[in-house]
Design a protein around this motif. Structure first.
Motif, PDB file in Angstrom:
ATOM      1  N   ARG A   1       6.099  66.586  38.273  1.00  9.19           N
ATOM      2  CA  ARG A   1       4.852  65.980  37.827  1.00  9.19           C
ATOM      3  C   ARG A   1       4.951  64.477  38.083  1.00  9.19           C
ATOM      4  O   ARG A   1       5.890  63.828  37.623  1.00  9.19           O
ATOM      5  N   LEU A   2       3.979  63.967  38.828  1.00  7.83           N
ATOM      6  CA  LEU A   2       3.992  62.565  39.206  1.00  7.83           C
ATOM      7  C   LEU A   2       2.845  61.813  38.540  1.00  7.83           C
ATOM      8  O   LEU A   2       1.700  62.271  38.548  1.00  7.83           O
ATOM      9  N   HIS A   3       3.178  60.649  38.011  1.00  9.35           N
ATOM     10  CA  HIS A   3       2.172  59.752  37.456  1.00  9.35           C
ATOM     11  C   HIS A   3       1.567  58.942  38.594  1.00  9.35           C
ATOM     12  O   HIS A   3       2.288  58.411  39.442  1.00  9.35           O
ATOM     13  N   TYR A   4       0.236  58.870  38.618  1.00  8.09           N
ATOM     14  CA  TYR A   4      -0.421  58.119  39.691  1.00  8.09           C
ATOM     15  C   TYR A   4      -1.678  57.445  39.166  1.00  8.09           C
ATOM     16  O   TYR A   4      -2.153  57.715  38.065  1.00  8.09           O
ATOM     17  N   ARG A   5      -2.223  56.571  40.002  1.00  8.66           N
ATOM     18  CA  ARG A   5      -3.464  55.872  39.667  1.00  8.66           C
ATOM     19  C   ARG A   5      -4.327  55.763  40.911  1.00  8.66           C
ATOM     20  O   ARG A   5      -3.825  55.450  41.995  1.00  8.66           O
ATOM     21  N   LEU A   6      -5.599  56.021  40.757  1.00  6.14           N
ATOM     22  CA  LEU A   6      -6.575  55.871  41.834  1.00  6.14           C
ATOM     23  C   LEU A   6      -7.577  54.787  41.465  1.00  6.14           C
ATOM     24  O   LEU A   6      -8.090  54.761  40.347  1.00  6.14           O
ATOM     25  N   ASP A   7      -7.837  53.893  42.406  1.00  8.36           N
ATOM     26  CA  ASP A   7      -8.823  52.847  42.210  1.00  8.36           C
ATOM     27  C   ASP A   7      -9.741  52.802  43.424  1.00  8.36           C
ATOM     28  O   ASP A   7      -9.342  53.144  44.542  1.00  8.36           O
ATOM     29  N   GLY A   8     -10.978  52.336  43.204  1.00  6.47           N
ATOM     30  CA  GLY A   8     -11.918  52.178  44.305  1.00  6.47           C
ATOM     31  C   GLY A   8     -12.807  53.388  44.497  1.00  6.47           C
ATOM     32  O   GLY A   8     -12.580  54.448  43.919  1.00  6.47           O
ATOM     33  N   PRO A   9     -13.841  53.233  45.314  1.00  4.83           N
ATOM     34  CA  PRO A   9     -14.815  54.314  45.501  1.00  4.83           C
ATOM     35  C   PRO A   9     -14.214  55.514  46.223  1.00  4.83           C
ATOM     36  O   PRO A   9     -13.326  55.368  47.075  1.00  4.83           O
ATOM     37  N   LEU A  62     -11.872  49.743  49.120  1.00  6.21           N
ATOM     38  CA  LEU A  62     -10.720  50.575  49.449  1.00  6.21           C
ATOM     39  C   LEU A  62     -10.514  51.644  48.376  1.00  6.21           C
ATOM     40  O   LEU A  62     -10.771  51.416  47.190  1.00  6.21           O
ATOM     41  N   ARG A  63     -10.045  52.798  48.786  1.00  8.44           N
ATOM     42  CA  ARG A  63      -9.642  53.852  47.857  1.00  8.44           C
ATOM     43  C   ARG A  63      -8.123  53.784  47.763  1.00  8.44           C
ATOM     44  O   ARG A  63      -7.412  54.138  48.710  1.00  8.44           O
ATOM     45  N   ILE A  64      -7.600  53.312  46.643  1.00 13.60           N
ATOM     46  CA  ILE A  64      -6.194  52.951  46.522  1.00 13.60           C
ATOM     47  C   ILE A  64      -5.447  53.943  45.637  1.00 13.60           C
ATOM     48  O   ILE A  64      -5.842  54.197  44.493  1.00 13.60           O
ATOM     49  N   LEU A  65      -4.377  54.494  46.178  1.00 12.59           N
ATOM     50  CA  LEU A  65      -3.503  55.409  45.442  1.00 12.59           C
ATOM     51  C   LEU A  65      -2.153  54.737  45.219  1.00 12.59           C
ATOM     52  O   LEU A  65      -1.501  54.315  46.170  1.00 12.59           O
TER      53      LEU A  65
END
Length: 259
Positions: free
Chosen positions: A10-18, A48-51
């Motif tokens: 299980r990985l913690h992640y964050r998405l930002d942007g449209p 930008l769609r940032i992961l």
């Protein structure tokens, strides 16, 4: 907090942007987490769609018992991008994250259209160096290497190391040593020399872990790739000089028509 359940991890992640934005992925360095990119992201162009994510064994991601292989770390990134619906991305990797970037590009060109190899190399250190590091951390914890690591990671003029110190000290021993094993067993000189895609290297003039010549040696394996040297910055240039780092990254993205 977003957690991707990928089956064995299980990985913690964050998405930002449209959602429709140009995809950009960041992979962290050994002993750190996704927060090292916070100030860089704030200086990047809009749209930008940032992961960002915490590598296996780091941050809020699972830290299973090691050792880990580089193949596992590459597969984690691959599956996470698929989970997030990302393909044709520019992948930015720092240190071990840059090794993951090289492995992923060699495996899945449908996922990666451009590489930013930051303070990294196709091969970092020797098996003996990593074996000694692993033994020291297993015997005495991360505290035994923190001061030496910070001295190698930051320029002499940087005195604000608190955030990175905190990340290092809180990294699980299993996660840190597991990733040390992955680095120890990796030599991407041959697969990286076969890559044919836009690539940029970023090096810190005061980097004591992956010096500029080492970064350049790797980036030169990819035809047409260039290296940008950041003066007055070390291994963690994204933390020391986030605005300059973002300017360099933005220039690469613009040149590739990715913004």
């Amino acid at each position: 907090m977003q957690i991707a359940d990928l089956g064995d991890i299980r990985l913690h992640y964050r998405l930002d942007g449209p959602e429709g934005g140009a995809p950009l992925v960041f992979a962290n360095a050994l002993g750190t987490d996704l927060r090292i990119w916070d100030d860089v992201v704030g200086h990047l162009p809009e749209g930008l769609r940032i992961l960002r994510y915490d590598m296996r064994g780091h941050g809020l991601s699972d830290a299973p018992e090691g050792p880990y292989s580089m193949g596992q770390l590459v597969r984690d990134a691959e599956q996470l991008m698929e989970h997030a619906g990302m393909k044709d991305a520019v992948f930015v990797g720092l240190s071990i994250g840059g090794m993951v970037a090289q492995g992923l590009a060699a495996k899945r060109l449908d996922l990666v259209r451009g590489l930013v190899l930051s303070h990294t190399a196709a091969k970092i250190g020797t098996r003996q160096i990593w074996a000694d590091r692993i033994a020291l951390v297993q015997a005495h914890g991360l505290g035994a290497i923190v001061e030496d690591t910070l001295d190698k990671w930051f320029s002499p003029d940087c005195h604000d190391r608190h955030a990175i110190r905190h990340m290092l000290e809180r990294t699980p021993v299993e996660g840190y040593t597991g990733c040390c094993h992955a680095i120890s067993g990796t030599d991407f000189m041959t697969p990286t020399s076969g890559l044919r895609l836009p690539a940029l290297g970023i090096a810190g003039a005061d980097d004591g872990s992956t010096p500029p010549d080492l970064v350049r040696e790797t980036v030169d394996l990819i035809p047409g790739a260039q290296v940008r040297l950041m003066r007055g910055a070390g291994h963690m240039a994204c933390v020391e000089k986030p605005a300059e780092y973002a300017e360099i990254l933005s220039g690469f993205l613009t040149a590739q028509g990715h913004v």
